[in-house]
Motif scaffolding. Structure first.
Motif, PDB file in Angstrom:
ATOM      1  N   ARG A   5     -23.138   5.257  -8.681  1.00 55.52           N
ATOM      2  CA  ARG A   5     -23.305   3.960  -8.038  1.00 55.52           C
ATOM      3  C   ARG A   5     -23.047   4.129  -6.559  1.00 55.52           C
ATOM      4  NH1 ARG A   5     -19.522  -0.587 -10.230  1.00 55.52           N
ATOM      5  NH2 ARG A   5     -20.772  -0.161 -12.069  1.00 55.52           N
ATOM      6  N   SER A   6     -24.034   3.937  -5.734  1.00 59.92           N
ATOM      7  CA  SER A   6     -23.905   4.137  -4.289  1.00 59.92           C
ATOM      8  C   SER A   6     -23.534   2.834  -3.617  1.00 59.92           C
ATOM      9  CB  SER A   6     -25.221   4.652  -3.711  1.00 59.92           C
ATOM     10  OG  SER A   6     -25.123   4.789  -2.313  1.00 59.92           O
ATOM     11  N   LYS A   7     -22.528   2.870  -2.736  1.00 67.16           N
ATOM     12  CA  LYS A   7     -22.081   1.713  -1.973  1.00 67.16           C
ATOM     13  C   LYS A   7     -22.157   2.021  -0.492  1.00 67.16           C
ATOM     14  CE  LYS A   7     -20.804  -1.020  -5.367  1.00 67.16           C
ATOM     15  NZ  LYS A   7     -21.382  -2.327  -5.605  1.00 67.16           N
ATOM     16  N   ALA A   8     -22.993   1.320   0.246  1.00 65.11           N
ATOM     17  CA  ALA A   8     -23.140   1.557   1.678  1.00 65.11           C
ATOM     18  C   ALA A   8     -22.143   0.687   2.418  1.00 65.11           C
ATOM     19  CB  ALA A   8     -24.555   1.224   2.130  1.00 65.11           C
ATOM     20  N   VAL A   9     -21.093   1.304   2.967  1.00 64.26           N
ATOM     21  CA  VAL A   9     -20.031   0.557   3.630  1.00 64.26           C
ATOM     22  C   VAL A   9     -19.874   0.984   5.077  1.00 64.26           C
ATOM     23  CG1 VAL A   9     -18.780   0.128   1.516  1.00 64.26           C
ATOM     24  CG2 VAL A   9     -18.279   2.190   2.808  1.00 64.26           C
ATOM     25  N   ALA A  10     -20.948   1.461   5.701  1.00 63.38           N
ATOM     26  CA  ALA A  10     -20.842   1.868   7.103  1.00 63.38           C
ATOM     27  C   ALA A  10     -20.502   0.691   7.994  1.00 63.38           C
ATOM     28  CB  ALA A  10     -22.149   2.509   7.564  1.00 63.38           C
ATOM     29  N   SER A  11     -20.899  -0.545   7.601  1.00 64.79           N
ATOM     30  CA  SER A  11     -20.611  -1.713   8.425  1.00 64.79           C
ATOM     31  C   SER A  11     -19.125  -1.998   8.532  1.00 64.79           C
ATOM     32  CB  SER A  11     -21.307  -2.943   7.840  1.00 64.79           C
ATOM     33  OG  SER A  11     -20.879  -3.184   6.525  1.00 64.79           O
ATOM     34  N   VAL A  12     -18.341  -1.446   7.615  1.00 62.00           N
ATOM     35  CA  VAL A  12     -16.894  -1.601   7.667  1.00 62.00           C
ATOM     36  C   VAL A  12     -16.350  -1.131   9.019  1.00 62.00           C
ATOM     37  CG1 VAL A  12     -14.761  -0.615   6.770  1.00 62.00           C
ATOM     38  CG2 VAL A  12     -16.474  -1.501   5.210  1.00 62.00           C
ATOM     39  N   LEU A  13     -16.864  -0.008   9.491  1.00 59.22           N
ATOM     40  CA  LEU A  13     -16.350   0.572  10.725  1.00 59.22           C
ATOM     41  C   LEU A  13     -16.668  -0.285  11.928  1.00 59.22           C
ATOM     42  CD1 LEU A  13     -17.360   4.053   9.627  1.00 59.22           C
ATOM     43  CD2 LEU A  13     -15.055   3.554  10.386  1.00 59.22           C
ATOM     44  N   ASP A  36     -16.138  11.268  22.051  1.00 58.53           N
ATOM     45  CA  ASP A  36     -16.276  12.109  20.863  1.00 58.53           C
ATOM     46  C   ASP A  36     -16.330  11.232  19.617  1.00 58.53           C
ATOM     47  OD1 ASP A  36     -16.247  14.430  22.335  1.00 58.53           O
ATOM     48  OD2 ASP A  36     -14.081  14.697  22.171  1.00 58.53           O
ATOM     49  N   TRP A  37     -17.444  11.318  18.891  1.00 58.41           N
ATOM     50  CA  TRP A  37     -17.624  10.526  17.676  1.00 58.41           C
ATOM     51  C   TRP A  37     -17.978  11.446  16.514  1.00 58.41           C
ATOM     52  CZ3 TRP A  37     -17.918   5.000  16.932  1.00 58.41           C
ATOM     53  CH2 TRP A  37     -17.493   4.277  18.049  1.00 58.41           C
ATOM     54  N   GLN A  38     -17.951  10.897  15.319  1.00 54.26           N
ATOM     55  CA  GLN A  38     -18.315  11.658  14.133  1.00 54.26           C
ATOM     56  C   GLN A  38     -19.094  10.771  13.174  1.00 54.26           C
ATOM     57  OE1 GLN A  38     -14.925  12.882  11.811  1.00 54.26           O
ATOM     58  NE2 GLN A  38     -13.799  11.025  12.288  1.00 54.26           N
ATOM     59  N   VAL A  39     -20.007  11.381  12.456  1.00 52.91           N
ATOM     60  CA  VAL A  39     -20.782  10.687  11.440  1.00 52.91           C
ATOM     61  C   VAL A  39     -20.748  11.544  10.175  1.00 52.91           C
ATOM     62  CG1 VAL A  39     -22.959  11.765  12.164  1.00 52.91           C
ATOM     63  CG2 VAL A  39     -23.005   9.593  10.911  1.00 52.91           C
ATOM     64  N   GLY A  40     -20.751  10.911   9.044  1.00 55.61           N
ATOM     65  CA  GLY A  40     -20.684  11.676   7.801  1.00 55.61           C
ATOM     66  C   GLY A  40     -20.680  10.770   6.596  1.00 55.61           C
ATOM     67  N   GLY A  41     -20.154  11.283   5.509  1.00 57.24           N
ATOM     68  CA  GLY A  41     -20.111  10.504   4.286  1.00 57.24           C
ATOM     69  C   GLY A  41     -19.078  11.052   3.318  1.00 57.24           C
ATOM     70  N   PHE A  42     -18.650  10.188   2.408  1.00 56.50           N
ATOM     71  CA  PHE A  42     -17.690  10.543   1.369  1.00 56.50           C
ATOM     72  C   PHE A  42     -18.328  10.342   0.003  1.00 56.50           C
ATOM     73  CE2 PHE A  42     -14.812   9.444   4.841  1.00 56.50           C
ATOM     74  CZ  PHE A  42     -13.884  10.465   4.777  1.00 56.50           C
ATOM     75  N   VAL A  43     -17.927  11.157  -0.951  1.00 56.14           N
ATOM     76  CA  VAL A  43     -18.272  10.968  -2.353  1.00 56.14           C
ATOM     77  C   VAL A  43     -16.966  10.841  -3.127  1.00 56.14           C
ATOM     78  CG1 VAL A  43     -19.353  11.972  -4.403  1.00 56.14           C
ATOM     79  CG2 VAL A  43     -20.433  12.244  -2.165  1.00 56.14           C
ATOM     80  N   PHE A  44     -16.835   9.752  -3.901  1.00 55.94           N
ATOM     81  CA  PHE A  44     -15.604   9.491  -4.642  1.00 55.94           C
ATOM     82  C   PHE A  44     -15.857   9.596  -6.141  1.00 55.94           C
ATOM     83  CE2 PHE A  44     -15.763   6.574  -0.959  1.00 55.94           C
ATOM     84  CZ  PHE A  44     -14.720   7.094  -0.218  1.00 55.94           C
ATOM     85  N   PRO A  61     -21.128   6.118   3.462  1.00 57.97           N
ATOM     86  CA  PRO A  61     -21.304   6.744   4.773  1.00 57.97           C
ATOM     87  C   PRO A  61     -20.322   6.164   5.777  1.00 57.97           C
ATOM     88  CG  PRO A  61     -22.938   5.044   4.476  1.00 57.97           C
ATOM     89  CD  PRO A  61     -22.139   5.094   3.194  1.00 57.97           C
ATOM     90  N   PHE A  62     -20.139   6.814   6.912  1.00 59.01           N
ATOM     91  CA  PHE A  62     -19.273   6.274   7.956  1.00 59.01           C
ATOM     92  C   PHE A  62     -19.683   6.822   9.310  1.00 59.01           C
ATOM     93  CE2 PHE A  62     -17.223  10.285   6.904  1.00 59.01           C
ATOM     94  CZ  PHE A  62     -16.843  10.787   8.134  1.00 59.01           C
ATOM     95  N   ILE A  63     -19.298   6.087  10.371  1.00 60.20           N
ATOM     96  CA  ILE A  63     -19.399   6.553  11.744  1.00 60.20           C
ATOM     97  C   ILE A  63     -18.177   6.013  12.475  1.00 60.20           C
ATOM     98  CG2 ILE A  63     -20.877   4.608  12.397  1.00 60.20           C
ATOM     99  CD1 ILE A  63     -22.130   6.486  14.514  1.00 60.20           C
TER     100      ILE A  63
END
Length: 268
Positions: A5-13, A36-44, A61-63
């Motif tokens: 189940r994929s949850k897109a929570v990039a807007s959280v940041l 300095d920034w970072q972009v990536g993703g987590f799998v839980f 995902p996150f940024i």
């Protein structure tokens, strides 16, 4: 059993990483600007719902500004606990937090059928901590603002960082979670209406506010290169009190594991 189940929570940041602002050091805020920034993703890998004996995979995902450890103002503690260290004065620190609370579907388990779904949503709150040398006591507040009104959690505990090798350390956390009445009703109670429609024939159960779990957690950032970082996290929690006694609970022991990668870049 695992499902995806994929949850897109990039807007959280976006809610906690606002426009860069520079404040005088005398105010204790320091320089919030960063190139300095970072972009990536987590799998839980996590239980399908609190109290489930089955697990599923979720992604996010996150940024954010570069660095998710103590050296950065952005600190990741879990899907519903992404902290922004806004205030820092002496050993004291505090700031807002944001995240995502996952939903619960009535087809996640046989005993949930007929109880209806509980919608997840955006979580916001704040935290405060104090550095006591190697130990950092903390308290954090998490309230769901979208989806169903599932109330609030208050977590409290302490963290410590254990060096392993040069540039690599593990952060260990121990604590407990307090849940208010709305949270306990949403996730652990069975109303008379739900009892009447329960396929499993669950009886009426009223879970009261209180300590719902105790937990131990480990997180670590492992540099792979100048721009790539591996992020690892794991947590064990045990449901207690009214939460553990709920008829929807299949297993009081709950495990969580996370793996992520981030790519670091500069923004002019």
């Amino acid at each position: 059993m695992l499902s995806v189940r994929s949850k897109a929570v990039a807007s959280v940041l976006a809610a906690i990483v606002a426009a860069p602002v520079t404040v005088a050091n005398a105010g204790g805020f320091g320089d919030l600007a960063s190139t300095d920034w970072q972009v990536g993703g987590f799998v839980f890998v996590a239980p399908k719902y609190e109290g489930s004996k089955d697990y599923e995979v979720r992604g996010a995902p996150f940024i954010a500004p570069a660095g998710l450890g103590d050296t950065s103002r952005v600190q990741f503690r879990g899907p519903d606990d992404l902290r922004f260290r806004l205030i820092e004065f002496g050993g004291f620190e505090a700031g807002p937090l944001a995240g995502w609370r996952f939903d619960r579907d009535d087809n996640d388990a046989a005993r949930l059928r007929g109880l209806g779904d509980v919608d997840g949503g955006f979580v916001a709150g704040g935290y405060a901590a104090y550095n006591l040398g190697p130990l950092k006591p903390f308290v954090s507040y998490h309230h769901q603002l979208s989806g169903d009104d599932t109330g609030a959690l208050i977590r409290f505990g302490a963290e410590t960082r254990v060096p392993l090798t040069s540039g690599i350390s593990v952060q260990a956390t121990a604590g407990a979670s307090y849940a208010d009445d709305d949270y306990m009703d949403a996730y652990f109670s069975v109303t008379p209406g739900q009892s009447a429609t329960s396929v499993a024939g669950l009886g009426v159960y009223d879970a009261s506010a209180g300590i719902k779990d105790v937990y131990l957690g480990l997180t670590s950032d492992v540099p792979l290169s100048d721009v790539w970082t591996l992020k690892l996290s794991g947590r064990y929690s045990r449901l207690v009190g009214d939460a553990a006694d709920s008829p929807i609970v299949e297993d009081e022991n709950q495990f969580f594991g996370g793996l992520g990668f981030s790519y670091r870049f500069k923004v002019d």
